[in-house]
Design a protein around this motif. Sequence first.
Motif, PDB file in Angstrom:
ATOM      1  N   PRO A   1     -62.120  69.373 -37.778  1.00 12.24           N
ATOM      2  CA  PRO A   1     -62.825  68.086 -37.959  1.00 12.24           C
ATOM      3  C   PRO A   1     -62.468  67.507 -39.332  1.00 12.24           C
ATOM      4  O   PRO A   1     -63.198  67.615 -40.301  1.00 12.24           O
ATOM      5  CB  PRO A   1     -64.306  68.480 -37.866  1.00 12.24           C
ATOM      6  CG  PRO A   1     -64.342  69.928 -38.215  1.00 12.24           C
ATOM      7  CD  PRO A   1     -63.035  70.529 -37.820  1.00 12.24           C
ATOM      8  N   LEU A   2     -61.300  66.909 -39.400  1.00 14.00           N
ATOM      9  CA  LEU A   2     -60.678  66.525 -40.658  1.00 14.00           C
ATOM     10  C   LEU A   2     -61.100  65.120 -41.080  1.00 14.00           C
ATOM     11  O   LEU A   2     -61.196  64.221 -40.263  1.00 14.00           O
ATOM     12  CB  LEU A   2     -59.161  66.572 -40.466  1.00 14.00           C
ATOM     13  CG  LEU A   2     -58.273  66.836 -41.669  1.00 14.00           C
ATOM     14  CD1 LEU A   2     -58.547  68.211 -42.260  1.00 14.00           C
ATOM     15  CD2 LEU A   2     -56.807  66.722 -41.255  1.00 14.00           C
ATOM     16  N   SER A   3     -61.294  64.934 -42.393  1.00 13.67           N
ATOM     17  CA  SER A   3     -61.637  63.608 -42.917  1.00 13.67           C
ATOM     18  C   SER A   3     -60.416  62.796 -43.305  1.00 13.67           C
ATOM     19  O   SER A   3     -60.458  61.565 -43.306  1.00 13.67           O
ATOM     20  CB  SER A   3     -62.560  63.748 -44.133  1.00 13.67           C
ATOM     21  OG  SER A   3     -63.778  64.353 -43.768  1.00 13.67           O
TER      22      SER A   3
ATOM     23  N   PRO B   1     -57.602  58.681 -41.744  1.00 16.06           N
ATOM     24  CA  PRO B   1     -56.764  58.135 -42.817  1.00 16.06           C
ATOM     25  C   PRO B   1     -55.793  59.184 -43.359  1.00 16.06           C
ATOM     26  O   PRO B   1     -56.125  60.361 -43.480  1.00 16.06           O
ATOM     27  CB  PRO B   1     -57.780  57.709 -43.881  1.00 16.06           C
ATOM     28  CG  PRO B   1     -59.001  58.514 -43.601  1.00 16.06           C
ATOM     29  CD  PRO B   1     -59.024  58.766 -42.132  1.00 16.06           C
ATOM     30  N   PHE B   2     -54.584  58.745 -43.683  1.00 19.50           N
ATOM     31  CA  PHE B   2     -53.617  59.642 -44.314  1.00 19.50           C
ATOM     32  C   PHE B   2     -52.702  58.841 -45.225  1.00 19.50           C
ATOM     33  O   PHE B   2     -52.543  57.631 -45.067  1.00 19.50           O
ATOM     34  CB  PHE B   2     -52.797  60.405 -43.262  1.00 19.50           C
ATOM     35  CG  PHE B   2     -51.909  59.565 -42.394  1.00 19.50           C
ATOM     36  CD1 PHE B   2     -50.559  59.370 -42.724  1.00 19.50           C
ATOM     37  CD2 PHE B   2     -52.391  58.979 -41.232  1.00 19.50           C
ATOM     38  CE1 PHE B   2     -49.726  58.609 -41.918  1.00 19.50           C
ATOM     39  CE2 PHE B   2     -51.563  58.215 -40.408  1.00 19.50           C
ATOM     40  CZ  PHE B   2     -50.231  58.024 -40.758  1.00 19.50           C
ATOM     41  N   LEU B   3     -52.139  59.526 -46.194  1.00 22.51           N
ATOM     42  CA  LEU B   3     -51.146  58.917 -47.063  1.00 22.51           C
ATOM     43  C   LEU B   3     -50.038  59.927 -47.303  1.00 22.51           C
ATOM     44  O   LEU B   3     -50.201  61.122 -47.064  1.00 22.51           O
ATOM     45  CB  LEU B   3     -51.751  58.415 -48.373  1.00 22.51           C
ATOM     46  CG  LEU B   3     -52.427  59.399 -49.333  1.00 22.51           C
ATOM     47  CD1 LEU B   3     -51.399  60.114 -50.202  1.00 22.51           C
ATOM     48  CD2 LEU B   3     -53.422  58.661 -50.227  1.00 22.51           C
TER      49      LEU B   3
ATOM     50  N   PRO C   1     -50.233  54.166 -46.678  1.00 19.50           N
ATOM     51  CA  PRO C   1     -50.183  54.242 -48.137  1.00 19.50           C
ATOM     52  C   PRO C   1     -49.290  55.397 -48.584  1.00 19.50           C
ATOM     53  O   PRO C   1     -49.156  56.401 -47.880  1.00 19.50           O
ATOM     54  CB  PRO C   1     -51.647  54.494 -48.522  1.00 19.50           C
ATOM     55  CG  PRO C   1     -52.445  54.023 -47.350  1.00 19.50           C
ATOM     56  CD  PRO C   1     -51.607  54.309 -46.153  1.00 19.50           C
ATOM     57  N   TYR C   2     -48.687  55.264 -49.758  1.00 17.61           N
ATOM     58  CA  TYR C   2     -47.811  56.321 -50.261  1.00 17.61           C
ATOM     59  C   TYR C   2     -47.792  56.285 -51.785  1.00 17.61           C
ATOM     60  O   TYR C   2     -48.126  55.281 -52.421  1.00 17.61           O
ATOM     61  CB  TYR C   2     -46.382  56.160 -49.724  1.00 17.61           C
ATOM     62  CG  TYR C   2     -45.727  54.854 -50.084  1.00 17.61           C
ATOM     63  CD1 TYR C   2     -45.109  54.656 -51.328  1.00 17.61           C
ATOM     64  CD2 TYR C   2     -45.740  53.789 -49.188  1.00 17.61           C
ATOM     65  CE1 TYR C   2     -44.530  53.445 -51.659  1.00 17.61           C
ATOM     66  CE2 TYR C   2     -45.161  52.573 -49.508  1.00 17.61           C
ATOM     67  CZ  TYR C   2     -44.553  52.407 -50.751  1.00 17.61           C
ATOM     68  OH  TYR C   2     -43.992  51.205 -51.078  1.00 17.61           O
ATOM     69  N   ILE C   3     -47.401  57.421 -52.358  1.00 18.55           N
ATOM     70  CA  ILE C   3     -47.161  57.518 -53.799  1.00 18.55           C
ATOM     71  C   ILE C   3     -45.830  58.234 -53.962  1.00 18.55           C
ATOM     72  O   ILE C   3     -45.639  59.325 -53.419  1.00 18.55           O
ATOM     73  CB  ILE C   3     -48.268  58.328 -54.512  1.00 18.55           C
ATOM     74  CG1 ILE C   3     -49.651  57.777 -54.189  1.00 18.55           C
ATOM     75  CG2 ILE C   3     -48.034  58.332 -56.019  1.00 18.55           C
ATOM     76  CD1 ILE C   3     -50.780  58.666 -54.664  1.00 18.55           C
TER      77      ILE C   3
ATOM     78  N   ILE D   1     -59.725  59.493 -50.884  1.00 14.69           N
ATOM     79  CA  ILE D   1     -61.192  59.462 -50.908  1.00 14.69           C
ATOM     80  C   ILE D   1     -61.695  58.020 -50.801  1.00 14.69           C
ATOM     81  O   ILE D   1     -62.654  57.730 -50.075  1.00 14.69           O
ATOM     82  CB  ILE D   1     -61.723  60.140 -52.189  1.00 14.69           C
ATOM     83  CG1 ILE D   1     -61.475  61.652 -52.126  1.00 14.69           C
ATOM     84  CG2 ILE D   1     -63.214  59.851 -52.379  1.00 14.69           C
ATOM     85  CD1 ILE D   1     -61.731  62.370 -53.432  1.00 14.69           C
ATOM     86  N   ALA D   2     -61.030  57.100 -51.511  1.00 21.97           N
ATOM     87  CA  ALA D   2     -61.417  55.681 -51.427  1.00 21.97           C
ATOM     88  C   ALA D   2     -61.233  55.157 -50.011  1.00 21.97           C
ATOM     89  O   ALA D   2     -62.074  54.399 -49.500  1.00 21.97           O
ATOM     90  CB  ALA D   2     -60.595  54.860 -52.414  1.00 21.97           C
ATOM     91  N   MET D   3     -60.147  55.563 -49.339  1.00 21.92           N
ATOM     92  CA  MET D   3     -59.912  55.137 -47.960  1.00 21.92           C
ATOM     93  C   MET D   3     -61.007  55.657 -47.038  1.00 21.92           C
ATOM     94  O   MET D   3     -61.474  54.949 -46.134  1.00 21.92           O
ATOM     95  CB  MET D   3     -58.551  55.647 -47.487  1.00 21.92           C
ATOM     96  CG  MET D   3     -57.361  54.975 -48.157  1.00 21.92           C
ATOM     97  SD  MET D   3     -55.814  55.912 -47.970  1.00 21.92           S
ATOM     98  CE  MET D   3     -55.594  55.835 -46.180  1.00 21.92           C
TER      99      MET D   3
END
Length: 365
Positions: free
Chosen positions: A140-142, A170-172, A184-186, A336-338
Motif C-alpha cells: 500500500p504505497l504512497s 505519484p512518482f518521480l 517530475p524528475y531531478i 511528499i509535496a505531491m
Amino acid sequence: MTDVKQQPKYMILKQEILSWLQSGKLKPNDQMPTENEIAEQFQMSRQTVRQTFGVLEQEGWIYRVQGRGTFVSNPQTARKQQDVQTIGIITTYISDYIFPHIVRGAEAALRSKGYRLLLSSTDNDKDRERESLQMMMSQPLSGLIIEPTKSAEGNPNLSYYLTLNYHNIPFLMINESYPEISCPYIKVDDEAGGYKAAEHLMKLGHRSIAGFFKMDDLQGVNRLKGFIKAHQDYRIPLVPDSVIHYTTEDKETKPFAAALEMLTNASERPTAFVCYNDELAVMLLEAVRQAGLNVPDHISIVGFDDSSLAVATEVKLTTLTHPKADMGTLAAEMLIAMIEHNTNEMVGKVIEPELIIRESTKLIK
C-alpha cells in the motif's frame, strides 16, 4: 527477493490478485470473484483464499459489503489505511559509490515527515526493474522515487509506469527519466558536464582528447554529446577512434583495454582522458601506471561525480560535481509535496554541475 516457491500459498495468491488490480483487470468498486470461484480457479483451499482476502482487506485493497460480496477499494483508501505511509525508492545499485548518499538524503527527509522507506535495487537489469516495480506495487504505497534502468535502451516496463499513473500513485525519477513518460524528475545537466570537462582540457592546451562513455544510460549519452559539442565549438577535430563507448556488462574490461592500447602507441597517444565517472577515472589511472606513464605529466584525466573516489588515490581527480545527498533530499521533499497536496505537476529540475579542479589535469605547452 524471496523465491515464489518459498512463499506461503496465501502470499502467492495475494500477488496474483494485486496484479489484477494493478493492471486494471479489476477496477475500483468492481466486485471480486467469490472465495469459491477463486479457490476453484487456483486449486487452493477456501481457507487459503479467505486468509488472502483478510490480508487484502486489512491493507485496504478490498472491502466487504454485508449481503452483497467483496469489492475493490480505491487505491487511495489502501494508502490511507497505513499507520505510517510508505515511500519506495528503486535505484540501479545500492552499494555503488553514488547511491548510498542519495538514499541517505532521501531517508532523512522522509523520516522527518513520518514516512517509512522501502528500498529496492535493479542491479541495472530491466527484468529486475520489473520485479522491483511488482514488489513495490504489491504494497500500500504512497509514492515512488525511481532511477530508470539503462534509460538509453528503451522501457519494456512501460505498462507498470502507466499503472502507477492509472492508480494515481505519484512518482518521480532521479538522475534521468524515460523519454516517453511525463513525470517530475531531478537530474544533473550531463551534457553541460561533458562539455565543461572537454573545455577545461582544451583551455589547458590539449588537442588530442579521448572520451570514455557508458552508452546504455542517458547520462552517458548526454555526457558524450557535450564532449562532442565542445570539440565542434572549439573547432578541434575529434578522431573517431578516440571515443570509446561501452555498456554495463563490459565496463570492467573494454575501457581499460582501449586506454591501455592508446597509451602504448606513442605516436598517436592522446594527452587527456574524459571519463564517464570517477570510478572509471580511477580504473584508467591504473592503465596509465601500467603503461609506465603518470598523471598529469603524460596524461590529464577528468572524472565525473566528485565522489569519495576522486580524492582516495595518490592523484586527486579533477571532476564534475553530482549533488548526491541533496538530490535525495530534494526528491523526497518533492514527492511528499505531491502526496500531501494531491498534485502531480510535471516539474523537472536540472542541476548544473561544477568543475572541481584538482591534481589530475595540467597545462601543456
